[in-house]
Design an enzyme around this catalytic site. Structure first.
Site, short mmCIF file in Angstrom:
data_model
loop_
_atom_site.label_atom_id
_atom_site.label_comp_id
_atom_site.label_asym_id
_atom_site.label_seq_id
_atom_site.Cartn_x
_atom_site.Cartn_y
_atom_site.Cartn_z
N ASP A 21 3.10 0.93 13.30
CA ASP A 21 2.31 -0.31 13.29
C ASP A 21 2.92 -1.49 14.04
O ASP A 21 2.19 -2.26 14.65
CB ASP A 21 1.99 -0.77 11.87
CG ASP A 21 1.10 0.21 11.14
OD1 ASP A 21 0.34 0.93 11.80
OD2 ASP A 21 1.16 0.25 9.90
N ASP A 32 0.80 -1.22 0.00
CA ASP A 32 0.00 0.00 0.00
C ASP A 32 0.84 1.27 0.00
O ASP A 32 0.44 2.29 -0.55
CB ASP A 32 -1.01 0.01 1.15
CG ASP A 32 -0.42 -0.31 2.50
OD1 ASP A 32 0.82 -0.43 2.62
OD2 ASP A 32 -1.20 -0.45 3.47
#
Length: 886
Positions: free
Chosen positions: A480, A69
């Site tokens: 993350d 992404d």
């Protein structure tokens, strides 16, 4: 682990990358720009992010691609079982092109591959999307800009593929666009594009219409294109094309005249989005995976359907009743060797695990990857081995029915190798998994799942620190997955930081004179936002938050580790002595300031906020604003104090509509001088000094002499050397940079999606004392060689060689020889001298890398040519000593 990936840096960049000039301020005249050749690698983490797409070529075995992404695209290398990055050439001004919304590999000409790129469809991305085309499997690219944006990191990015090549006439491509821009077509192999004005539906689904940022309120548009190859002949356009639209009432359209006209498929299900449409032309079946949401995080209900292309009959083939779903379906694939075999994923089943379904009778009956025996006990059809990426357990010890490691989450990419029914790959929110014995599923055995992700690095880096001593070579602060302590850059660390485990680490620091003391801060739903280590980052314990803390912010450790200053999100700047059992508010400095420590005086700390520099000389209790003027007015600033010299501070940052560049202070921030030859700078860091130099080496991500790049200075900024090149740019590199205090020339660079990149110099004039000459004495003792083909294309390849001293004494020079088995020839070799005679090659150390301590390694790389085959050498010799081949 949810990857929103909306960086504060994005907002800063969007505020003004391309307008304005810096004002005139006091300057220091500097010197000229040079260049150096560097070897670039990743500090291995392996994965770390969402893989929303996997594409196998349908005509050439072992040719596969993966898209991420925000971290670019990759090509699979079967010989090394690793991934090769393909978009490292994306530059600073087009950083959004590291987001890949779709990939297409040409089955007519397998050398051709296409990528639809762009990260955000709203204002966060300063550039429109583009279609990249390559005729050498992604080794190089040509670009066509589009008149609209694409969203590689937008909601719905796991649907697809939006980009498709006509399998009968490969000069024809289709692209599904978001944002109401419709369906687009190219008739000249992706060079030019035009909208298919006859296509009747641009889509209407948005995740959240009330979102004023435009992120979740964008129309997700046209989401996939699939050709029925049986309706065309070679050289003629395929007649029948299916298109998926983000419209719950009108999700699937078809053309039977090569795209001239389109109709909504009659009788189709409504109330759902068709995430994927996969055609089995042999059996005349179009399989569709439906979800009530666009993903990749959300989805509460779903169905699977089969459409008979000959009769128009729709059949609900859902493996479970709709009422029993708490997830949507997305990952979808068929076995091209046995087309009646179809598989799908419950992509949004976060708890207790994702689910994978398999049918061998075209969806009539299904089995599951796991099922309950008696709740909460599970029976798995698989075993999972994460020994190559042990951090994938996340250090968790969950209660049943949850297990660790998980089978996955956000599993929108699922593909069976079209040439091998036993091989399957699928993407998750953290890695790419694969299996090589899938058909054991059908025989009652257990298939083995392993990470199949080496070379694919997809972390977003917020901060970096390289201590001068201790077992840690590098500390990283990551989005993350928190971050890692690397003791060996070539190996995957066993675990991210734990106790506590932050979802994102925003800042970290160590005590300069006592690197055993390390501090990090970050984001966590519940629990402390700060953690400390007293053993060089090997073990951690949580601190206590001051009242009001909601996020990590920035943190600084005193030079001796006796105290800390913290500027968290949610409250003002705080200071403490000891390890944060209690905090006191700092005075004289605004909330949200960036904080750093002096690297010599343990009571001196610095801060910056909105154009003002702040100094504390009492351990962070009180700050005073410096009289320095001309600094950047915004908050996109990073600064550091030089180790070993009190009050020596370098500051980088700004924006193009105001002050922007690199500043230096030698009086603790009382005054700053701007370097006149640095046009723009966003980071600054320090590393080991060059031979004969009295000042540490400077590194920066900057624009100097009109060129954007990564730069090094060995003379206190008087002159600069660009150390990256146009093939190694990695999009946005503005978060952090640091040199290595122990290895001259080594630099660590942050990226927004390509992980931690580090480079080593070929400059033999620096760092002296680290090596002998190229003709040093032959070393003795055991050795191990790792030979890896990192990139291969028709007629050419690149290889990386690592030589490890596994003996008990240091080498003071080395000479490594081997013979090529297939007549390969070396074209260019770096980080070593070399000769070749026939098949025999000898590589010798250069002046700076001759000394190799026991247990240490040295690396070099080369490009070469091959024909027929490109097998690896079977043996290597260090002088008369045969090395073990790893």
């Amino acid at each position: 682990m949810r990857r929103t990936r909306i960086l504060t840096a994005v907002l800063a960049l969007a505020a003004g990358l391309l307008v304005g000039t810096p004002p005139a301020v006091a300057t220091t005249q500097r010197g000229v720009l040079a260049a150096d050749t560097y070897t670039w690698s990743n500090a291995r983490i392996d994965g770390g992010g969402f893989v929303p797409g996997i594409v196998f070529n349908r005509s050439e075995k072992n040719l596969a691609y993966a898209r991420t992404d925000i971290g670019g695209a990759y090509r699979w290398s079967e010989s090394t079982r690793t991934w090769t990055p393909l978009l490292d050439s994306v530059g600073w001004n087009e950083w959004g092109h590291t987001g890949v919304v779709s990939l297409a590999s040409d089955s007519v000409d397998p050398d051709k591959v296409y990528a639809a790129v762009g990260t955000y469809t709203n204002s966060w991305d300063p550039t429109d999307g583009a279609v990249l085309r390559s005729s050498d499997r992604g080794a190089s690219w040509q670009k066509t800009d589009l008149p609209f944006k694409l969203g590689g990191n937008m909601p719905g990015r796991g649907m697809g593929e939006r980009l498709a090549i006509d399998p009968n006439k490969d000069s024809v491509l289709y692209l599904g666009a978001p944002s109401g821009k419709g369906l687009w077509r190219s008739a000249d192999s992706g060079v030019t594009w035009s909208q298919v004005t006859s296509f009747p539906n641009v889509g209407n689904y948005v995740q959240d219409a009330t979102d004023t940022t435009g992120y979740t309120s964008d129309n997700q548009g046209i989401v996939w294109v699939t050709f029925d190859e049986s309706t065309g002949t070679s050289g003629s356009a395929t007649k029948t094309i299916y298109v998926g639209v983000a419209d719950k009432d009108n999700a699937v359209y078809r053309s039977t005249d090569a795209g001239a006209t389109w109709t909504r498929l009659a009788g189709q299900p409504t109330g759902y989005l068709a995430h994927k449409g996969v055609l089995d032309a042999k059996n005349g079946c179009l399989y569709l995976a439906y979800s009530d949401k666009g993903g990749p995080y959300d989805g509460g209900k779903g169905q699977l359907w089969r459409y008979a292309t000959a009769t128009g009959t729709w059949t609900n083939i859902s493996p479970v009743a709709e009422a029993d779903t708490y997830y949507g379906f997305s990952g979808l694939t068929v076995d091209r060797q046995h087309p009646g075999t179809v598989m799908a994923t419950a992509y949004s089943s976060w708890w207790p695990d994702t689910q994978i379904f398999r049918s061998t009778d075209s969806g009539a009956t299904w089995t599951k990857a796991w099922d309950y025996t008696s709740y909460p006990n599970r029976s798995n059809r698989y075993t999972i081995d994460v020994s190559s990426s042990p951090w994938l357990t996340f250090g968790a010890n969950p209660s049943l029915p949850e297990q660790s490691p998980k089978l996955g989450w956000m599993t929108e990419a699922l593909e069976i190798d079209p040439f091998d029914s036993d091989r399957m790959m699928y993407g998750t929110g953290a890695t790419l998994y694969g299996t090589a014995d899938l058909t054991k599923w059908d025989s009652g055995g257990q298939f083995t799942v392993k990470p199949m992700v080496q070379g694919l690095e997809e972390t977003s880096v917020n901060d970096l620190a390289a201590p001068p001593s201790g077992g840690a070579q590098l500390f990283s602060a990551l989005g993350d997955i928190g971050g890692f302590r690397h003791t060996d850059l070539t190996k995957v660390p066993s675990m991210m930081y734990t106790s506590p485990t932050f979802s994102t680490t925003t800042s970290l620091d160590f005590a300069e004179s006592n690197p055993n003391i390390v501090v990090r801060v970050g984001n966590l739903d519940s629990g402390p936002h700060i953690a400390f280590s007293t053993d060089n980052g090997a073990d951690w314990f949580g601190g206590t938050d001051p009242s009001g803390v909601s996020g990590g912010g920035t943190v600084a450790a005193a030079a001796d580790g006796s105290r800390f200053v913290w500027s968290p999100t949610g409250t003002g700047v705080q200071y403490t002595t000891g390890f944060g059992s209690s905090w006191s508010a700092s005075s004289g400095i605004p909330s949200g300031a960036v904080v750093e420590s002096d690297r010599v005086d343990p009571k001196t700390f610095y801060g910056f906020k909105s154009g003002k520099f702040y100094v504390s000389t009492d351990g962070g209790a009180t700050f005073s604003a410096s009289a320095a003027t001309g600094l950047p007015s915004g908050d996109s600033v990073r600064f550091k104090a030089l180790p070993g010299t009190k009050g020596d501070v370098w500051l980088a940052g700004g924006s193009t509509d105001g002050a922007y560049g690199l500043w230096h202070s030698t009086d603790g921030g009382a005054t700053f001088a701007k370097l006149s030859d640095v046009d723009q700078a966003d980071t600054v860091g320090f590393g080991k000094a060059a031979t004969g130099a009295s000042y540490q080496t400077l590194y920066t991500s900057a624009k100097i002499g009109g060129v954007r790049g990564i730069f090094r200075s060995t003379d206190e900024g008087a002159s600069w050397t660009r150390i990256n090149d146009d093939a190694h740019q990695w999009g946005w590199t503005g978060a952090a940079i640091t040199g290595d205090p122990r290895v001259y020339g080594r630099v660590y660079v942050s990226t927004n999606g390509r992980g931690v990149v580090y480079g080593d110099t070929s400059d033999s004039s620096g760092g002296g004392g680290d090596g002998g000459g190229g003709t040093g004495p032959t070393p003795s003792g055991a050795c191990t060689v790792t030979y890896r083909i990192s990139n291969q294309w028709t007629g050419g390849f690149q290889a990386d060689v690592q030589l490890t001293n596994t003996g008990s004494t240091a080498w003071s020079g080395w000479s490594l020889g081997w013979s090529f088995p297939n007549g390969q020839t070396v074209g260019q070799l770096w980080n070593a001298d070399w000769t070749q005679s026939g098949a025999a090659v000898t590589a010798r150390n250069v002046s700076w890398n001759g000394t190799v301590a026991a247990g240490s390694s040295v690396s070099f790389g080369f490009t070469g040519t091959w024909s027929g085959a490109n097998d690896r050498p079977s043996s290597f010799a260090l002088g008369d000593q045969t090395c073990t081949v790893a």
